[in-house]
Scaffold this motif. Structure first.
Motif, PDB file in Angstrom:
ATOM      1  N   ASN A 162      93.707 -18.516   3.022  1.00  9.29           N
ATOM      2  CA  ASN A 162      94.209 -19.441   4.033  1.00  9.29           C
ATOM      3  C   ASN A 162      94.500 -18.652   5.307  1.00  9.29           C
ATOM      4  O   ASN A 162      95.295 -17.709   5.270  1.00  9.29           O
ATOM      5  CB  ASN A 162      95.509 -20.127   3.565  1.00  9.29           C
ATOM      6  CG  ASN A 162      95.312 -20.997   2.348  1.00  9.29           C
ATOM      7  OD1 ASN A 162      94.602 -21.988   2.390  1.00  9.29           O
ATOM      8  ND2 ASN A 162      95.935 -20.615   1.234  1.00  9.29           N
ATOM      9  N   ILE A 163      93.841 -19.024   6.387  1.00  6.16           N
ATOM     10  CA  ILE A 163      94.103 -18.348   7.658  1.00  6.16           C
ATOM     11  C   ILE A 163      94.382 -19.411   8.734  1.00  6.16           C
ATOM     12  O   ILE A 163      93.922 -20.545   8.628  1.00  6.16           O
ATOM     13  CB  ILE A 163      92.927 -17.445   8.104  1.00  6.16           C
ATOM     14  CG1 ILE A 163      91.671 -18.267   8.414  1.00  6.16           C
ATOM     15  CG2 ILE A 163      92.632 -16.388   7.045  1.00  6.16           C
ATOM     16  CD1 ILE A 163      90.545 -17.452   9.044  1.00  6.16           C
ATOM     17  N   GLY A 164      95.147 -19.028   9.719  1.00  5.83           N
ATOM     18  CA  GLY A 164      95.445 -19.931  10.823  1.00  5.83           C
ATOM     19  C   GLY A 164      94.752 -19.479  12.085  1.00  5.83           C
ATOM     20  O   GLY A 164      94.531 -18.284  12.286  1.00  5.83           O
ATOM     21  N   ILE A 165      94.368 -20.426  12.914  1.00  7.25           N
ATOM     22  CA  ILE A 165      93.826 -20.077  14.224  1.00  7.25           C
ATOM     23  C   ILE A 165      94.496 -20.931  15.288  1.00  7.25           C
ATOM     24  O   ILE A 165      94.536 -22.157  15.192  1.00  7.25           O
ATOM     25  CB  ILE A 165      92.287 -20.208  14.287  1.00  7.25           C
ATOM     26  CG1 ILE A 165      91.806 -19.955  15.710  1.00  7.25           C
ATOM     27  CG2 ILE A 165      91.798 -21.553  13.788  1.00  7.25           C
ATOM     28  CD1 ILE A 165      90.369 -19.567  15.829  1.00  7.25           C
ATOM     29  N   HIS A 170      90.189 -21.583   3.722  1.00  8.30           N
ATOM     30  CA  HIS A 170      90.807 -22.739   4.365  1.00  8.30           C
ATOM     31  C   HIS A 170      91.319 -22.297   5.728  1.00  8.30           C
ATOM     32  O   HIS A 170      92.182 -21.416   5.813  1.00  8.30           O
ATOM     33  CB  HIS A 170      91.959 -23.269   3.504  1.00  8.30           C
ATOM     34  CG  HIS A 170      92.686 -24.404   4.138  1.00  8.30           C
ATOM     35  ND1 HIS A 170      94.069 -24.495   4.160  1.00  8.30           N
ATOM     36  CD2 HIS A 170      92.239 -25.507   4.809  1.00  8.30           C
ATOM     37  CE1 HIS A 170      94.428 -25.588   4.808  1.00  8.30           C
ATOM     38  NE2 HIS A 170      93.335 -26.219   5.193  1.00  8.30           N
ATOM     39  N   ILE A 171      90.777 -22.875   6.781  1.00  5.30           N
ATOM     40  CA  ILE A 171      91.147 -22.493   8.139  1.00  5.30           C
ATOM     41  C   ILE A 171      92.014 -23.598   8.741  1.00  5.30           C
ATOM     42  O   ILE A 171      91.567 -24.731   8.914  1.00  5.30           O
ATOM     43  CB  ILE A 171      89.905 -22.242   9.013  1.00  5.30           C
ATOM     44  CG1 ILE A 171      89.053 -21.121   8.393  1.00  5.30           C
ATOM     45  CG2 ILE A 171      90.319 -21.877  10.439  1.00  5.30           C
ATOM     46  CD1 ILE A 171      87.735 -20.875   9.095  1.00  5.30           C
ATOM     47  N   VAL A 172      93.255 -23.240   9.030  1.00  7.24           N
ATOM     48  CA  VAL A 172      94.194 -24.190   9.634  1.00  7.24           C
ATOM     49  C   VAL A 172      94.076 -24.057  11.150  1.00  7.24           C
ATOM     50  O   VAL A 172      94.490 -23.048  11.730  1.00  7.24           O
ATOM     51  CB  VAL A 172      95.644 -23.914   9.186  1.00  7.24           C
ATOM     52  CG1 VAL A 172      96.584 -24.963   9.760  1.00  7.24           C
ATOM     53  CG2 VAL A 172      95.730 -23.866   7.661  1.00  7.24           C
ATOM     54  N   MET A 227     101.415 -23.902   9.672  1.00  6.03           N
ATOM     55  CA  MET A 227     100.561 -22.818   9.171  1.00  6.03           C
ATOM     56  C   MET A 227     101.287 -22.006   8.107  1.00  6.03           C
ATOM     57  O   MET A 227     100.700 -21.623   7.087  1.00  6.03           O
ATOM     58  CB  MET A 227     100.135 -21.906  10.322  1.00  6.03           C
ATOM     59  CG  MET A 227      99.244 -22.557  11.353  1.00  6.03           C
ATOM     60  SD  MET A 227      98.609 -21.307  12.505  1.00  6.03           S
ATOM     61  CE  MET A 227      97.739 -22.349  13.678  1.00  6.03           C
ATOM     62  N   ILE A 228     102.571 -21.735   8.349  1.00  4.31           N
ATOM     63  CA  ILE A 228     103.371 -21.010   7.358  1.00  4.31           C
ATOM     64  C   ILE A 228     103.423 -21.822   6.062  1.00  4.31           C
ATOM     65  O   ILE A 228     103.264 -21.286   4.960  1.00  4.31           O
ATOM     66  CB  ILE A 228     104.791 -20.740   7.900  1.00  4.31           C
ATOM     67  CG1 ILE A 228     104.730 -19.843   9.152  1.00  4.31           C
ATOM     68  CG2 ILE A 228     105.663 -20.092   6.826  1.00  4.31           C
ATOM     69  CD1 ILE A 228     106.038 -19.754   9.914  1.00  4.31           C
ATOM     70  N   ALA A 229     103.624 -23.123   6.200  1.00  2.00           N
ATOM     71  CA  ALA A 229     103.686 -24.009   5.030  1.00  2.00           C
ATOM     72  C   ALA A 229     102.363 -24.044   4.273  1.00  2.00           C
ATOM     73  O   ALA A 229     102.325 -24.272   3.054  1.00  2.00           O
ATOM     74  CB  ALA A 229     104.080 -25.417   5.465  1.00  2.00           C
ATOM     75  N   ALA A 230     101.258 -23.807   4.990  1.00  2.00           N
ATOM     76  CA  ALA A 230      99.922 -23.811   4.375  1.00  2.00           C
ATOM     77  C   ALA A 230      99.576 -22.461   3.733  1.00  2.00           C
ATOM     78  O   ALA A 230      98.453 -22.254   3.285  1.00  2.00           O
ATOM     79  CB  ALA A 230      98.866 -24.175   5.406  1.00  2.00           C
ATOM     80  N   ASN A 231     100.545 -21.535   3.732  1.00  2.00           N
ATOM     81  CA  ASN A 231     100.389 -20.243   3.048  1.00  2.00           C
ATOM     82  C   ASN A 231      99.324 -19.337   3.689  1.00  2.00           C
ATOM     83  O   ASN A 231      98.582 -18.636   2.999  1.00  2.00           O
ATOM     84  CB  ASN A 231     100.054 -20.458   1.560  1.00  2.00           C
ATOM     85  CG  ASN A 231     100.273 -19.201   0.728  1.00  2.00           C
ATOM     86  OD1 ASN A 231     101.123 -18.372   1.043  1.00  2.00           O
ATOM     87  ND2 ASN A 231      99.501 -19.051  -0.334  1.00  2.00           N
ATOM     88  N   ILE A 232      99.252 -19.348   5.026  1.00  2.60           N
ATOM     89  CA  ILE A 232      98.327 -18.421   5.686  1.00  2.60           C
ATOM     90  C   ILE A 232      98.859 -16.987   5.551  1.00  2.60           C
ATOM     91  O   ILE A 232     100.074 -16.765   5.456  1.00  2.60           O
ATOM     92  CB  ILE A 232      98.116 -18.754   7.187  1.00  2.60           C
ATOM     93  CG1 ILE A 232      99.392 -18.498   8.000  1.00  2.60           C
ATOM     94  CG2 ILE A 232      97.610 -20.178   7.365  1.00  2.60           C
ATOM     95  CD1 ILE A 232      99.161 -18.432   9.504  1.00  2.60           C
ATOM     96  N   ASP A 233      97.933 -16.026   5.533  1.00  5.93           N
ATOM     97  CA  ASP A 233      98.361 -14.623   5.590  1.00  5.93           C
ATOM     98  C   ASP A 233      97.771 -13.898   6.808  1.00  5.93           C
ATOM     99  O   ASP A 233      98.076 -12.734   7.046  1.00  5.93           O
ATOM    100  CB  ASP A 233      98.054 -13.870   4.297  1.00  5.93           C
ATOM    101  CG  ASP A 233      96.580 -13.912   3.910  1.00  5.93           C
ATOM    102  OD1 ASP A 233      95.786 -14.570   4.621  1.00  5.93           O
ATOM    103  OD2 ASP A 233      96.222 -13.303   2.892  1.00  5.93           O
ATOM    104  N   TYR A 234      96.940 -14.627   7.578  1.00 10.67           N
ATOM    105  CA  TYR A 234      96.434 -14.102   8.848  1.00 10.67           C
ATOM    106  C   TYR A 234      96.519 -15.200   9.900  1.00 10.67           C
ATOM    107  O   TYR A 234      96.210 -16.359   9.617  1.00 10.67           O
ATOM    108  CB  TYR A 234      94.970 -13.647   8.736  1.00 10.67           C
ATOM    109  CG  TYR A 234      94.802 -12.277   8.116  1.00 10.67           C
ATOM    110  CD1 TYR A 234      94.718 -11.135   8.911  1.00 10.67           C
ATOM    111  CD2 TYR A 234      94.750 -12.140   6.740  1.00 10.67           C
ATOM    112  CE1 TYR A 234      94.568  -9.880   8.334  1.00 10.67           C
ATOM    113  CE2 TYR A 234      94.609 -10.888   6.152  1.00 10.67           C
ATOM    114  CZ  TYR A 234      94.524  -9.760   6.961  1.00 10.67           C
ATOM    115  OH  TYR A 234      94.393  -8.525   6.394  1.00 10.67           O
ATOM    116  N   LEU A 235      96.936 -14.814  11.103  1.00 11.31           N
ATOM    117  CA  LEU A 235      96.916 -15.724  12.252  1.00 11.31           C
ATOM    118  C   LEU A 235      95.976 -15.139  13.292  1.00 11.31           C
ATOM    119  O   LEU A 235      96.187 -14.021  13.773  1.00 11.31           O
ATOM    120  CB  LEU A 235      98.311 -15.885  12.853  1.00 11.31           C
ATOM    121  CG  LEU A 235      98.361 -16.688  14.161  1.00 11.31           C
ATOM    122  CD1 LEU A 235      97.949 -18.144  13.932  1.00 11.31           C
ATOM    123  CD2 LEU A 235      99.740 -16.619  14.811  1.00 11.31           C
TER     124      LEU A 235
END
Length: 257
Positions: free
Chosen positions: A111-114, A137-139, A171-179
């Motif tokens: 899971n990563i956020g952008i 999964h890209i948030v 994004m934190i709630a979606a368990n990302i480990d990279y932003l």
């Protein structure tokens, strides 16, 4: 191969100075010309045709300054205009794209956020990049209002803090480990972002990768400047904002373009 002409850079405003800093650190002898099109910021809410027209205008200005290579120090302009710029001009172009690859490759949670502009996230180039990483999964989050606040010198404002909480908490709630920071303005928000994100979430921006690519193209095709280091900064808005982000170390010239 020696070439004393400057590296040209343009952005929708002051954000591309984060890219300029990375290039200057890696290539301290290179002369540079930086163009901040702050009057037209942000590009992220504009149509592809508008972004292309502005990018052509910026390119023409930098070519008038004898730029030997042009760094499109703006994610939105890269994803919407660089293909057309490369087709229209002989000078090499270096683009800046969200660093999805290292985030997706190294993510342990998948899971990563952008965080990026609407113009970047809706672009064909970005969506092609996303398609490669089907297992991740890209948030995606549009950073509405962030560029405007940065351009107004309000990086540490309560409004900025409120918006960052609004954008980052899902994004934190979606368990990302990279932003992934998908706008060259956003590295200036890293201190603010770090206060919100848990420590295990890594932040990635494109500055170092763009600098290395610029060096590679100069070495292979254009030529390096072995001695020098003169820098010109232009803006079509209040010079103080650009000057402040540069810690008042360089003269900023206002030009109407």
């Amino acid at each position: 191969m020696v070439n004393h002409n400057p590296i040209g850079l343009f952005d929708s405003g002051i954000g591309g100075t984060s890219i300029w800093s990375a290039i200057h650190e890696l290539l301290p002898h290179e002369n540079t010309v930086y163009l901040a099109d702050s009057k037209n910021a942000p590009y992220g809410q504009k149509s592809k045709d508008e972004i292309l027209a502005l990018s052509i205008k910026n390119t023409e200005f930098l070519l008038e300054q004898n730029a030997k290579i042009i760094v499109v120090a703006c994610n939105t302009a890269t994803t919407n205009a660089i293909k057309e710029l490369r087709a229209q001009y002989d000078v090499p172009f270096i683009g800046i794209e969200p660093a999805i690859k290292p985030a997706a490759t190294h993510s342990k949670t998948q899971n990563i956020g952008i965080l990026a502009t609407k113009g970047t996230l809706s672009s064909e180039l970005f969506n092609k990049a996303v398609e490669i990483y089907q297992d991740t999964h890209i948030v995606e989050q549009v950073g509405f209002g962030l560029v405007q606040l940065i351009e107004e010198g309000k990086i540490d404002s309560p409004e900025m803090t409120r918006l960052l909480h609004e954008y980052l908490e899902p994004m934190i709630a979606a368990n990302i480990d990279y932003l992934v920071l998908g706008c060259s303005h956003y590295p200036y928000l890293i201190p603010q972002i770090q206060k919100i994100l848990p420590k295990h979430i890594k932040i990635i921006d494109s500055g170092e990768a763009v600098a290395r690519q610029t060096q590679k193209v100069l070495e292979e095709k254009v030529g390096l400047n072995p001695s020098g280091g003169e820098h010109a900064f232009y803006t079509n808005a209040d010079p103080k904002v650009l000057s402040d982000i540069l810690h008042n170390q360089y003269e900023v010239v206002r030009r109407d373009f």
